[in-house]
Design a protein around this motif. Structure first.
Motif, PDB file in Angstrom:
ATOM      1  N   ASN A 140      40.580  53.733  45.122  1.00 17.88           N
ATOM      2  CA  ASN A 140      42.043  53.135  45.460  1.00 17.88           C
ATOM      3  C   ASN A 140      42.498  53.975  46.437  1.00 17.88           C
ATOM      4  N   ASP A 159      47.869  60.525  46.490  1.00 19.10           N
ATOM      5  CA  ASP A 159      47.521  60.084  47.763  1.00 19.10           C
ATOM      6  C   ASP A 159      48.781  60.023  48.736  1.00 19.10           C
ATOM      7  N   SER A 171      49.469  45.559  39.810  1.00 15.78           N
ATOM      8  CA  SER A 171      48.215  46.462  40.092  1.00 15.78           C
ATOM      9  C   SER A 171      47.623  46.654  38.689  1.00 15.78           C
ATOM     10  N   THR A 201      44.101  42.122  42.169  1.00 19.08           N
ATOM     11  CA  THR A 201      43.847  42.831  43.394  1.00 19.08           C
ATOM     12  C   THR A 201      44.328  42.281  44.701  1.00 19.08           C
ATOM     13  N   SER A 202      44.475  43.415  45.727  1.00 23.08           N
ATOM     14  CA  SER A 202      44.964  42.756  46.941  1.00 23.08           C
ATOM     15  C   SER A 202      43.740  42.848  48.020  1.00 23.08           C
ATOM     16  N   LYS A 203      42.695  42.943  47.342  1.00 23.26           N
ATOM     17  CA  LYS A 203      41.259  43.125  48.559  1.00 23.26           C
ATOM     18  C   LYS A 203      40.589  41.913  48.581  1.00 23.26           C
ATOM     19  N   PHE A 237      37.325  45.767  44.494  1.00 25.30           N
ATOM     20  CA  PHE A 237      37.678  44.471  44.915  1.00 25.30           C
ATOM     21  C   PHE A 237      37.869  43.537  43.755  1.00 25.30           C
ATOM     22  N   ARG A 238      37.397  44.393  42.428  1.00 33.14           N
ATOM     23  CA  ARG A 238      37.518  43.569  41.358  1.00 33.14           C
ATOM     24  C   ARG A 238      38.845  43.401  40.494  1.00 33.14           C
ATOM     25  N   GLY A 239      39.617  44.330  40.907  1.00 31.76           N
ATOM     26  CA  GLY A 239      40.969  44.272  40.431  1.00 31.76           C
ATOM     27  C   GLY A 239      40.899  44.836  38.973  1.00 31.76           C
ATOM     28  N   ALA A 292      40.144  48.075  37.647  1.00 32.77           N
ATOM     29  CA  ALA A 292      40.102  49.659  37.280  1.00 32.77           C
ATOM     30  C   ALA A 292      41.332  50.102  36.834  1.00 32.77           C
ATOM     31  N   LEU A 293      42.672  49.775  37.295  1.00 32.48           N
ATOM     32  CA  LEU A 293      43.913  50.171  36.774  1.00 32.48           C
ATOM     33  C   LEU A 293      44.281  49.823  35.507  1.00 32.48           C
TER      34      LEU A 293
HETATM   35  P1  ADP Z   1      40.831  46.992  43.028  1.00 28.55           P
HETATM   36  O1  ADP Z   1      40.614  48.375  43.725  1.00 28.55           O
HETATM   37  O2  ADP Z   1      39.119  46.442  42.493  1.00 28.55           O
HETATM   38  O3  ADP Z   1      41.466  45.915  43.932  1.00 28.55           O
HETATM   39  P2  ADP Z   1      42.294  48.031  40.998  1.00 28.55           P
HETATM   40  O4  ADP Z   1      42.611  47.940  39.551  1.00 28.55           O
HETATM   41  O5  ADP Z   1      41.503  49.654  41.349  1.00 28.55           O
HETATM   42  O6  ADP Z   1      41.423  46.912  41.656  1.00 28.55           O
HETATM   43  O7  ADP Z   1      43.726  48.236  41.869  1.00 28.55           O
HETATM   44  C1  ADP Z   1      44.543  46.962  41.859  1.00 28.55           C
HETATM   45  C2  ADP Z   1      45.336  46.839  43.168  1.00 28.55           C
HETATM   46  O8  ADP Z   1      46.276  47.762  43.030  1.00 28.55           O
HETATM   47  C3  ADP Z   1      44.763  47.176  44.501  1.00 28.55           C
HETATM   48  O9  ADP Z   1      43.946  46.165  44.863  1.00 28.55           O
HETATM   49  C4  ADP Z   1      45.577  47.538  45.355  1.00 28.55           C
HETATM   50  O10 ADP Z   1      46.392  46.750  45.927  1.00 28.55           O
HETATM   51  C5  ADP Z   1      46.620  48.567  44.291  1.00 28.55           C
HETATM   52  N1  ADP Z   1      46.316  49.865  44.309  1.00 28.55           N
HETATM   53  C6  ADP Z   1      45.724  50.572  43.445  1.00 28.55           C
HETATM   54  N2  ADP Z   1      45.823  51.886  43.687  1.00 28.55           N
HETATM   55  C7  ADP Z   1      46.307  51.993  44.882  1.00 28.55           C
HETATM   56  C8  ADP Z   1      46.876  53.287  45.548  1.00 28.55           C
HETATM   57  N3  ADP Z   1      46.197  54.410  45.307  1.00 28.55           N
HETATM   58  N4  ADP Z   1      47.750  53.190  46.634  1.00 28.55           N
HETATM   59  C9  ADP Z   1      48.069  51.883  47.030  1.00 28.55           C
HETATM   60  N5  ADP Z   1      47.399  50.639  46.453  1.00 28.55           N
HETATM   61  C10 ADP Z   1      46.757  50.862  45.213  1.00 28.55           C
END
Ligand code: ADP
Ligand code: MG
Length: 589
Positions: free
Chosen positions: A38, A63, A76, A82-84, A99-101, A103-104
């Protein structure tokens, strides 16, 4: 089915999250991996990671990337947020690590979770605090631009998962490995890893791949690595691979990356094996750091929950390119100028890779500029005209003698070299024969006395179908009754190798070889290897002139480092190593 539930129900979200978490977050290292991804996706140039108790008590990743505003921060931690990517087609060309949205959301649901984040342009940041996936607090905070995620007490609410965690040490080892992989894939990003208050790594930003390799894999001798730079159309292959002398008993030091994503693709392991064919024994695995770059549309990363595997759209092409990249790299002489990329089947101009334009990290044996205490040549005549110098494992050498009726001792410009003359002889014979074969000019030499050889029945049967081909490679051989063969000519380069021994070795190798239908040069390679086995065995004292001749021939070899069976020919001790062993700090005094 026993114990089946009486009715079907839709699971509540928090349960679904825990199940998904099991896939994405199987152990602390997986959390570290997801959080690093991320941060890298967010364009961070600096990552600071802190671990307590193998990640059970705390995993914190800070970061300096783009951060998130209040709304994005809240989104998030939702599942599938996801923003990806925004539609299915995006999956086919995703170039971010995530890309799966998921993890968090998954991590937050199995821990006490804090997210603190601020986009650089905003004045205040947002802090979210969750416990087991439930929001406890949302508030403004003052914080540096970027994002900090703190994961405490992982699996506190999933005892079954917690039970499967290993010792803190083991979990930390997995974390370190994950850290090292992303540190290699992103040398330009500064990365720090602390565990239980101790700094394990502090890697500077703007580093090159060789810098990172040196920082992370100090135990791997640089002089045994070769730089790879190869392109086949839009597919680029770069990184470093070991000389055949540097192998391991398993794949744990084969580090593979596809589009900067650490990966374990079985296809690539096979391709590596193919690239090193004939150079290493079957049960050994060369150390490699290989980076593939290709159009995201050429791979499918959506096949594994933790994205550890990828599927290629054109697996055969990738396999072929990787094997070829390895072959060409190993065939290249140390010090030979490295093109930015060696062009494969479809040559293209490739962007400069992350490494300097020199060949190996340093050449073999190292010609180190100032740190290596060079002996001052006085009465020493160069071994060859300067023009031919880079074709050898050394620029200058002096044969000191032979020890134990076997090993040849040499001094080179930067150290001591021990050479196994038998292995050297094997290599020289092998290359001579292969060169004659490729040139279509195998010289045949008639034997003064024809030799007969009696083979075991199975070996005799194996030999019969290749008699015609053997004739084309310089043998003259005829069947002479039951399991008996008569040989009256052999390839001239095998001159002093007993013909009957040669044929026995070939027949035995034929028996073992499962590769006969693979085409290419399998038979020639087999013959050459058999010849090596049949060649005069070790423990022969060589006259000074013979030694000189053998070393001179080895210097002309394509692959002067290992014999065709993968055993080392030369072992090198640099003056630096010697100084270290003697407790001297270079430079010499
Ligand atoms: P993914 O990485 O698959 O999109 P995550 O659950 O890991 O899903 O993260 C969800 C969203 O949160 C990401 O698409 C991103 O937009 C935002 N995000 C997560 N971690 C960070 C970070 N360290 N800095 C900025 N944006 C983050
Ligand atoms: Mg992610």
């Amino acid at each position: 089915m026993k114990n089946a539930k009486a009715h079907i129900q839709v699971l509540p979200d928090n349960v679904i999250n825990k199940i998904a978490a099991g896939e994405v977050v199987e152990r602390p290292a997986a959390v570290v991996k997801e959080l690093m991804e991320n941060a890298l996706d967010a364009g961070a140039t600096d990552l600071k990671i802190e671990i307590v108790a193998g990640g059970r008590t705390l995993i914190a990743v800070a970061d300096n990337g783009g951060g998130m505003g209040r709304n994005d921060a809240l989104l998030s931690i939702e599942r599938h947020a996801t923003s990806k990517i925004s539609d299915v087609n995006d999956i086919e060309r995703v170039s971010t690590l995530g890309f799966r949205g998921e993890a968090l959301a998954a991590i937050a649901s199995v821990s006490r979770f804090t997210l603190r984040t601020r986009p650089p342009a905003e004045l205040a940041g947002t802090e979210l605090i969750l416990a087991g996936g439930r929001m406890q607090e949302v508030r403004d905070v003052g914080c540096a631009p970027g994002t900090l995620v703190e994961v405490r007490h992982l699996f506190f609410n999933v005892p079954a998962r917690r039970k499967f965690l290993r010792s803190d040490q083991t979990e930390l080892a997995h974390i370190r490995l994950a850290f090292m992989m992303y540190a290699l894939a992103y040398p330009s990003v500064g990365m720090q890893l602390k565990a239980d208050g101790r700094e394990l790594y502090n890697l500077p930003a703007q580093a090159s791949l060789p810098d990172r390799l040196g920082d992370l894999f100090a135990s791997i001798p640089n002089q045994e690595l070769r730089r790879v730079a190869y392109a086949a159309g839009p597919l680029k292959i770069s990184g470093y691979i070991a000389l055949p002398s540097l192998t391991r008993a398993d794949r744990s030091e084969q580090h593979l990356f596809i589009n900067q994503r650490p990966t374990a693709a079985a296809l690539l392991s096979g391709a590596i094996r193919e690239g090193y064919k004939m150079l290493i024994p079957k049960d050994r695995y060369p150390v490699v750091f290989l980076f593939l770059d290709l159009d995201p549309g050429q791979i499918d990363v959506n096949v594994h929950p933790a994205k550890k595997e990828v599927r290629f759209r054109n697996p055969a092409e990738v396999r072929q390119a990787v094997a070829e990249a390895i072959r060409q790299t190993l065939a290249r002489r140390p010090g030979q100028s490295n093109p930015a990329y060696i062009a494969g089947s479809a040559a293209v101009k490739a962007p400069a890779p992350d490494q300097p334009a020199t060949g190996p990290i340093w050449s073999y044996p190292a010609r180190r500029p100032s740190t290596a205490p060079l002996p001052q040549p006085t009465d020493k005549t160069p071994a060859a005209p300067a023009a031919g110098m880079e074709n050898k494992p050394w620029a200058w050498r002096r044969i000191v003698g032979q020890i134990g009726s076997l090993y040849v001792v040499m001094e080179t410009e930067d150290g001591l070299v021990l050479m196994d003359p038998h292995a050297a002889h094997e290599r020289v014979l092998f290359e001579k024969f292969m060169a004659e074969i490729s040139g279509g000019r195998v010289k045949s030499q008639a034997l003064l006395m024809a030799e007969t050889v009696v083979l075991p029945p199975v070996a005799a049967v194996a030999l019969q179908p290749i008699m015609a081909e053997l004739k084309q490679t310089g043998f003259n051989i005829a069947e002479f009754g039951q399991d008996t063969f008569l040989i009256d000519a052999v390839p001239a380069c095998f001159g002093n190798v007993a013909a009957s021994g040669l044929i026995k070795e070939i027949a035995a190798a034929l028996n073992e070889s499962a590769e006969r239908n693979k085409g290419g040069r399998w038979l020639e390679e087999l013959i050459a290897q058999a010849a090596c086995r049949a060649a005069v065995k070790a423990h022969t004292r060589l006259a000074a002139a013979e030694l000189e001749e053998l070393v001179a021939q080895l210097e002309k070899a394509e692959m002067p480092y290992t014999c065709p069976h993968g055993r080392p020919i030369i072992i090198h001790f640099s003056f630096q190593e010697l100084a270290k062993k003697f407790g001297r700090n270079a430079p010499r005094d």
